[in-house]
Design an enzyme around this catalytic site. Structure first.
Site, PDB file in Angstrom:
ATOM      1  CG  ASP A  13      -1.842   1.113   1.404  1.00  0.00           C
ATOM      2  OD1 ASP A  13      -2.364   1.655   0.337  1.00  0.00           O
ATOM      3  OD2 ASP A  13      -1.971   1.595   2.501  1.00  0.00           O
ATOM      4  CB  SER A  14       0.192   4.790  -0.889  1.00  0.00           C
ATOM      5  OG  SER A  14      -0.943   5.012   0.031  1.00  0.00           O
ATOM      6  CB  CYS A  76      -3.202   0.991  -2.467  1.00  0.00           C
ATOM      7  SG  CYS A  76      -3.087   2.682  -3.090  1.00  0.00           S
ATOM      8  CD  GLU A 156      -1.097   6.673   6.442  1.00  0.00           C
ATOM      9  OE1 GLU A 156       0.025   6.695   7.184  1.00  0.00           O
ATOM     10  OE2 GLU A 156      -1.187   5.627   5.600  1.00  0.00           O
ATOM     11  CB  CYS A 190      -9.493   4.970   0.631  1.00  0.00           C
ATOM     12  SG  CYS A 190      -7.847   5.238   0.953  1.00  0.00           S
ATOM     13  CG  HIS A 192      -5.602   5.171   4.299  1.00  0.00           C
ATOM     14  ND1 HIS A 192      -5.028   4.833   3.044  1.00  0.00           N
ATOM     15  CD2 HIS A 192      -4.413   5.682   5.070  1.00  0.00           C
ATOM     16  CE1 HIS A 192      -3.681   4.734   3.263  1.00  0.00           C
ATOM     17  NE2 HIS A 192      -3.351   5.356   4.343  1.00  0.00           N
TER      18      HIS A 192
END
Length: 276
Positions: A13-14, A76, A156, A190, A192
């Site tokens: 993932d990023s 991702c 994040e 996403c 996240h």
């Protein structure tokens, strides 16, 4: 290692959000070894051009291949949207699984009205990958999308509740859920976003079904392993290895929120995946 089935599954993932997919894989496939790579030095991918995202995804995949993985999971949505084609072609016959198609499948299965909302990064929404995947399954589905880039930063940073997170959710989601024809299903496009699910649910209401593609992706991985004879035959618990391109301490601190377990900084290996 001669037996391919006992090799690890590579996941990238990023940043840290893909750990939601890793967690689902760990639950569904407890005997498998997993290697997770978070490209934390270059996140977010969602604001980058398709060419840049493809280059980054290729570099991440190349590094995972150096660990002898038997499959690559693109945890991702942005990378899945723009890079799964080139990666699938480059890695043949190695299986490559993204999160877009499993998420679209889950969204179509969940909706009763045929009205589906999708939220993701700017790149994911702009590329229209979810809309195409949903319409391939149900051409009559009404799909509305909204980019929610700030959600990535909030996740994040570990800001998953409170006034700031709620204000951002209201700003992004209120236009999507106006009027009688509002979606009855919202795809969290996403990886996240699941850690913000509680605040998102508070804003959109209890009658809206939230779809997290992580569990569906894990099922797709399980099916691909079985189909290609790559499922591990070991009985013991598989190992999980964490790699990051920046800040082991931060990766461990925030990653533990996504994983639901403590991750120690000493268990995060810093790597450089950029071409030399």
């Amino acid at each position: 290692m001669s037996d391919k089935s006992e090799r690890a599954i590579g996941v990238f993932d990023s940043g840290i959000g893909g750990i939601t997919v890793l967690k689902a894989l760990r639950a569904a496939l407890p005997h498998e070894d997993l290697v997770y790579l978070g490209d934390t030095a270059r996140l977010p991918y969602g604001t980058k051009s398709p060419e840049t995202v493809t280059a980054y995804a290729t570099q991440a995949t190349k590094h995972l291949m150096e660990h002898g993985v038997k499959m690559v999971v693109i945890a991702c949505n942005t990378a899945s949207a723009v890079a799964i084609g080139p990666l699938t072609e480059a890695l043949k016959p190695l299986p490559v699984i993204g999160v877009i198609e499993p998420g679209a499948k889950a969204g179509v299965a969940a909706t009763k009205s045929g009205r589906i909302g999708v939220i993701g990064t700017e790149a994911t929404v702009r590329g229209g990958a979810y809309m195409r995947a949903i319409h391939a399954l149900d051409p009559k589905a009404q799909v509305t999308q909204a980019p929610c880039g700030l959600f990535v930063t909030l996740a994040e940073e570990g800001w998953t509740s409170g006034e700031v997170a709620e204000a951002a959710a209201k700003r992004y989601l209120a236009p999507l859920f106006k009027g009688r024809n509002a979606p009855d299903t919202l795809v969290l496009g996403c990886t996240h976003f699941p850690v913000l699910a509680r605040i998102i649910k508070k804003v959109v209401g209890k009658n809206v079904k939230l779809v997290d593609s992580a569990a569906t992706t894990a099922k797709a991985v399980e099916a691909a392993l079985a189909e290609q004879g790559l499922a591990s035959r070991r009985r013991g618990k598989g190992k999980t290895r964490f790699l990051a391109t920046d800040s082991a301490e931060r990766f461990a601190r925030v990653g533990g929120i996504f994983f639901g377990e403590t991750i120690r900084p000493k268990d995060v290996e810093l790597v450089d995946i950029r071409p030399s």
